[in-house]
Scaffold this active site. Structure first.
Site, PDB file in Angstrom:
ATOM      1  N   HIS A  78       0.841  -1.201   0.000  1.00  0.00           N
ATOM      2  CA  HIS A  78       0.000   0.000   0.000  1.00  0.00           C
ATOM      3  C   HIS A  78       0.873   1.248   0.000  1.00  0.00           C
ATOM      4  O   HIS A  78       2.045   1.228   0.383  1.00  0.00           O
ATOM      5  CB  HIS A  78      -0.927   0.012   1.213  1.00  0.00           C
ATOM      6  CG  HIS A  78      -0.192  -0.069   2.515  1.00  0.00           C
ATOM      7  ND1 HIS A  78       0.544   0.971   3.032  1.00  0.00           N
ATOM      8  CD2 HIS A  78      -0.048  -1.091   3.394  1.00  0.00           C
ATOM      9  CE1 HIS A  78       1.090   0.616   4.175  1.00  0.00           C
ATOM     10  NE2 HIS A  78       0.759  -0.645   4.410  1.00  0.00           N
TER      11      HIS A  78
ATOM     12  N   ASP B 212       3.792  -4.851   3.567  1.00  0.00           N
ATOM     13  CA  ASP B 212       5.247  -4.965   3.520  1.00  0.00           C
ATOM     14  C   ASP B 212       5.729  -6.356   3.907  1.00  0.00           C
ATOM     15  O   ASP B 212       6.568  -6.960   3.235  1.00  0.00           O
ATOM     16  CB  ASP B 212       5.901  -3.907   4.405  1.00  0.00           C
ATOM     17  CG  ASP B 212       5.292  -3.828   5.799  1.00  0.00           C
ATOM     18  OD1 ASP B 212       4.258  -4.472   6.047  1.00  0.00           O
ATOM     19  OD2 ASP B 212       5.855  -3.115   6.650  1.00  0.00           O
TER      20      ASP B 212
END
Length: 478
Positions: free
Chosen positions: A79, A338
């Protein structure tokens, strides 16, 4: 009498001089700069909480090698830039700020003099966890720009008519990133030719997930930044400096860690953070290394369980490459967190240090840099390229890995054009990766393989927000 031959020669020389003046630098100028400042960019030491930055390149041209064409592209993107989570970060930041305010320092001095005018950047609690929409590093702007860039780079893979699926994990900010990427890529056609597929972030998804979790990895639930901060020399020097400059202030090294994290997040919202200059370069290097340790041991090549977790995406895309675009499709845009990307990078055999990172001292330069892999908006792109025969390689199908817009060759497989890896050799490498179900002990009742790349919806129902998705607390973001 006019000598026409001399005139012609003069015109030729004048033409060459004119051409040379355009082709070559002026006297005293250099065609290539001898100065490189990448090593001094603070974004590389703010790690995964700061805005996106391109990976430091090895010098391999990002463009497709001559005589080759990309016929399949696979993206796994984090994101975009965001506000901190309230539970994981925000509460800690406000506690430190309240502590500083309660110290009754009337006028801030020294490195904290900016505090006389500075205000916290989270204006409303509803902003926590959301993508940022303001400032030059805004998360939704990052996602839209990436989609627009990839349309220019990979637009030839779309026929302009078919509906293309976009895969995203089921977390609000990830979904919004996928949507804005899609709008950047498809433009006016987004509402009719993109199909957002939301894959739930749930353990029951098993291997059919963008966020698979390894049940056997008992270290996963307890592996956080603080674990490594406790084993390294604390940031007590900065705390002592601030306290000396501002009598009555009683910051600790743990407080300093929170303030440095808060500074990284500020850049996701604003164009500038004065906190960046409050700390020395040595302190920022130490801070960044704490994150390097966390990703390496908790979500990267320091854990065999995490390598096996990354095998899910690596193996699924390998199968798609072997099938080829005519049978399997040409574009696969995926979005997650991540800590879902670093396991994949590890499973691909990228960024594997020769030895484990030391956790009792700061390694500089670090042989594993989280900021080069998963900054906000960080992404891994795999390209299947079909090439004609060249002087150095036969005609065939090859694979390239691009991490944050830098081509990253495999040390043991780079015989193809542009240091690419032959597909057959690439498949052999991926096949040697620890298997997710075997290593992680996936519940037999859960899906045993990734299936949504083959069985997806083509509805546009989820292309736009129709109501609250709901906050999902996950442990995928460090």
């Amino acid at each position: 009498m006019l000598n026409l031959s001399l005139l012609a020669s003069g015109l030729v020389l004048a033409s060459l001089a004119s051409a040379n003046s355009k082709a070559y630098p002026k006297f005293g100028e250099k065609q290539f700069s001898q100065t490189f400042h990448d090593g001094y960019n603070l974004l590389k030491y703010m790690s995964s909480l700061a805005p996106y930055s391109d990976r430091v390149s090895y010098g391999v041209d990002r463009n497709t090698p001559a005589g080759c064409e990309v016929d399949q592209a696979f993206l796994l993107m984090r994101h975009g830039e965001r506000y901190p989570d309230a539970a994981m970060f925000g509460d800690d930041y406000t506690k430190v700020l309240s502590k500083m305010k309660a110290s009754n320092v009337s006028t801030w001095a020294g490195d904290l003099a900016f505090m006389n005018e500075w205000t916290y950047y989270v204006e409303d609690e509803s902003m926590y966890s959301q993508e940022s929409t303001t400032g030059p590093y805004a998360g939704l702007l990052d996602a839209f720009s990436r989609g627009s860039e990839y349309r220019l780079r990979y637009g030839h893979l779309w026929d302009g008519k078919s509906v293309v699926p976009i895969f995203t994990s089921g977390y609000e900010r990830v979904i919004e990133t996928a949507r804005y990427f899609g709008q950047g890529f498809f433009g006016y056609n987004y509402s009719t030719n993109a199909a957002i597929n939301i894959i739930p972030e749930a353990a029951t998804q098993g291997a059919d997930s963008l966020t698979p979790s390894c049940a056997a990895d008992t270290n996963y639930d307890t592996c956080y930044i603080e674990r490594f901060f406790a084993t390294l020399p604390p940031l007590h020097v900065a705390a002592a400096r601030f306290n000396k400059q501002n009598p009555g202030l009683n910051l600790t090294a743990s407080d300093v860690l929170e303030l440095m994290q808060m500074a990284a997040f500020e850049l996701n919202v604003r164009a500038y953070t004065p906190w960046a200059d409050a700390f020395t370069s040595d302190e920022w290097v130490s801070y960044g290394y704490i994150f390097d340790l966390a990703y390496y041991y908790c979500f990267g090549p320091g854990s065999e369980y995490q390598i096996a977790t990354g095998q899910v995406f690596a193996n699924a895309t390998r199968v798609l490459m072997e099938s080829g675009p005519k049978k399997s499709g040409s574009m696969f845009w995926s979005f997650a967190h991540d800590a879902n990307i670093t396991p994949v990078v590890a499973a691909l055999g990228i960024d594997i240090p020769d030895s484990h990172l030391p956790s009792d001292t700061v390694q500089f330069p670090s042989t594993y840099r989280a900021a080069d892999i998963v900054p906000m908006g960080g992404h891994l792109t795999l390209e299947r390229i079909t090439c004609n025969a060249t002087a150095v390689s036969k005609a065939g199908v090859f694979v390239r890995a691009v991490v944050n817009e830098a081509v990253v060759p495999w040390t043991s497989c780079q015989s193809g054009p542009g240091y690419s890896c032959p597909l057959a050799q690439y498949s052999t490498m991926i096949d040697k990766t620890p298997k997710f179900n075997e290593k992680c002990g996936t519940n037999a009742s859960y899906p045993q393989y990734l299936d949504f790349f083959w069985n997806y919806n083509t509805t546009t129902e989820y292309n736009y927000q129709k109501g609250p998705i709901g906050y999902q607390l996950t442990d995928t973001d460090v």
